[in-house]
Design a protein around this motif. Structure first.
Motif, mmCIF file in Angstrom:
data_model
loop_
_atom_site.group_PDB
_atom_site.id
_atom_site.type_symbol
_atom_site.label_atom_id
_atom_site.label_comp_id
_atom_site.label_asym_id
_atom_site.label_seq_id
_atom_site.Cartn_x
_atom_site.Cartn_y
_atom_site.Cartn_z
ATOM 1 N N PRO A 77 1.032 -1.245 -0.105
ATOM 2 C CA PRO A 77 0.074 -0.303 0.297
ATOM 3 C C PRO A 77 0.737 1.154 0.164
ATOM 4 O O PRO A 77 1.550 1.065 0.764
ATOM 5 C CB PRO A 77 -0.760 0.011 1.039
ATOM 6 N N ASN A 100 1.215 4.919 1.554
ATOM 7 C CA ASN A 100 0.386 6.129 2.251
ATOM 8 C C ASN A 100 0.939 6.897 2.756
ATOM 9 O O ASN A 100 1.849 7.262 2.693
ATOM 10 C CB ASN A 100 0.129 5.500 3.269
ATOM 11 N N HIS A 133 -4.448 6.970 2.040
ATOM 12 C CA HIS A 133 -4.319 6.680 0.902
ATOM 13 C C HIS A 133 -3.687 7.946 -0.478
ATOM 14 O O HIS A 133 -4.628 9.008 -0.361
ATOM 15 C CB HIS A 133 -5.523 5.579 0.386
ATOM 16 N N LEU A 181 -13.760 -1.894 0.729
ATOM 17 C CA LEU A 181 -13.853 -0.869 -0.077
ATOM 18 C C LEU A 181 -12.956 -1.052 -1.446
ATOM 19 O O LEU A 181 -12.276 -1.951 -1.825
ATOM 20 C CB LEU A 181 -12.452 0.079 0.689
ATOM 21 N N ASN A 182 -13.672 -0.891 -1.887
ATOM 22 C CA ASN A 182 -13.433 -0.931 -3.614
ATOM 23 C C ASN A 182 -11.754 -0.278 -4.331
ATOM 24 O O ASN A 182 -12.711 0.988 -4.283
ATOM 25 C CB ASN A 182 -14.258 -0.999 -4.574
ATOM 26 N N LEU A 183 -10.865 -1.029 -4.118
ATOM 27 C CA LEU A 183 -9.580 -0.051 -4.181
ATOM 28 C C LEU A 183 -9.556 0.503 -5.237
ATOM 29 O O LEU A 183 -9.147 1.507 -5.841
ATOM 30 C CB LEU A 183 -8.910 -0.454 -3.775
ATOM 31 N N GLU A 184 -10.451 -0.416 -6.390
ATOM 32 C CA GLU A 184 -9.730 0.245 -8.130
ATOM 33 C C GLU A 184 -10.900 1.495 -8.388
ATOM 34 O O GLU A 184 -10.778 2.272 -8.644
ATOM 35 C CB GLU A 184 -10.212 -1.287 -8.882
ATOM 36 N N LEU A 238 -12.110 3.618 -5.658
ATOM 37 C CA LEU A 238 -11.538 4.531 -5.526
ATOM 38 C C LEU A 238 -9.994 5.276 -6.131
ATOM 39 O O LEU A 238 -10.106 6.374 -5.626
ATOM 40 C CB LEU A 238 -10.571 4.508 -3.938
ATOM 41 N N ILE A 298 -6.432 4.527 -5.864
ATOM 42 C CA ILE A 298 -5.044 4.534 -5.383
ATOM 43 C C ILE A 298 -4.400 4.077 -5.088
ATOM 44 O O ILE A 298 -4.541 2.839 -7.279
ATOM 45 C CB ILE A 298 -5.830 3.911 -3.668
ATOM 46 N N MET A 325 -4.104 -0.060 -9.066
ATOM 47 C CA MET A 325 -5.601 -0.997 -7.943
ATOM 48 C C MET A 325 -5.831 -1.642 -9.374
ATOM 49 O O MET A 325 -6.433 -0.892 -9.459
ATOM 50 C CB MET A 325 -5.236 -0.609 -7.060
ATOM 51 N N GLU A 327 -9.352 -4.941 -9.888
ATOM 52 C CA GLU A 327 -10.000 -6.053 -9.057
ATOM 53 C C GLU A 327 -9.574 -6.400 -10.085
ATOM 54 O O GLU A 327 -10.498 -7.297 -11.125
ATOM 55 C CB GLU A 327 -11.878 -5.277 -8.201
#
Length: 215
Positions: free
Chosen positions: A30, A32, A89, A175-178, A180, A182, A194, A196
């Motif tokens: 990640p 951050n 993020h 949380l759907n990181l794609e 979002l 990030i 990212m 999914e």
């Protein structure tokens, strides 16, 4: 052909090659930004790729701080003074800005200002968040564990505040990181978006698919 490295090979490797290999061997981590503020009001922002989940009840996260005796460590010093920090993020559109927060700015210079990020304070939480971050986490330091083998510190924080966009606060909490948008980091300076690739149910033996039928 494949390449193998023994412990001795790694120890004798060129320093830069070893640094790049070992930092990237764990894969994508990640990305951050950790925000802190000193007792005299100087805000600091630094990129970290070592944030890990430690438990959800109580909600703990950990991250690794490199040796604070090597040179000035504003994140460490600010944590010692206030005990509060934020984890933000990194948006995929802001990876270059985030990367340069790792530069050694002069004491008193703000990485927020120099790297084009906006400090944001939420409620009465005492540490600055990154306004541009889609996921913001406010934490209180509860422990630090020295790792004597390399002089690093493992910092443990309790989550006190979370802010996410309203549209991703789904009923199941995931949380759907794609969506979002990030970023992740490999090594020290390579960034990834990212994507999914799957969303699977809780793993139970009785529900196990037949993974060997097409082998």
């Amino acid at each position: 052909m494949k390449t193998q490295y023994t412990h001795n090979d790694i120890a004798e490797m060129d320093r830069i090659k070893r640094l790049r290999l070992i930092n990237s061997i764990t894969g994508v981590k990640p990305a951050n930004l950790i925000g802190t503020v000193s007792s005299d009001g100087h805000e600091n922002l630094a990129i970290f790729s070592s944030v890990v989940h430690l438990g959800s009840n109580p909600p703990f996260l950990g991250f690794v701080l490199r040796p604070h005796f090597e040179f000035r460590r504003d994140t460490y010093n600010n944590l010692e003074q206030s005990g509060y920090y934020t984890i933000n993020h990194v948006p995929a559109a802001h990876t270059e800005q985030a990367h340069y927060t790792s530069a050694k700015f002069d004491e008193g210079e703000s990485e927020f200002e120099r790297c084009g990020f906006t400090p944001e304070y939420l409620g009465d939480f005492p540490a600055p968040f990154v306004k541009e971050a889609p996921v913001k986490i406010g934490l209180k330091k509860v422990n630090e564990i020295p790792i004597p083998q390399n002089g690093t510190l493992f910092v443990i924080g309790q989550i006190e505040l979370i802010e996410v966009p309203e549209w991703v606060d789904e009923a199941n909490g995931k949380l759907n990181l794609e969506k979002l948008a990030i970023a992740g980091i490999s090594g020290l300076n390579t960034y990834y978006k990212m994507t999914e690739v799957g969303d699977y149910p809780y793993a139970r033996v009785e529900d196990l698919p037949d993974f060997n039928k097409n082998r």
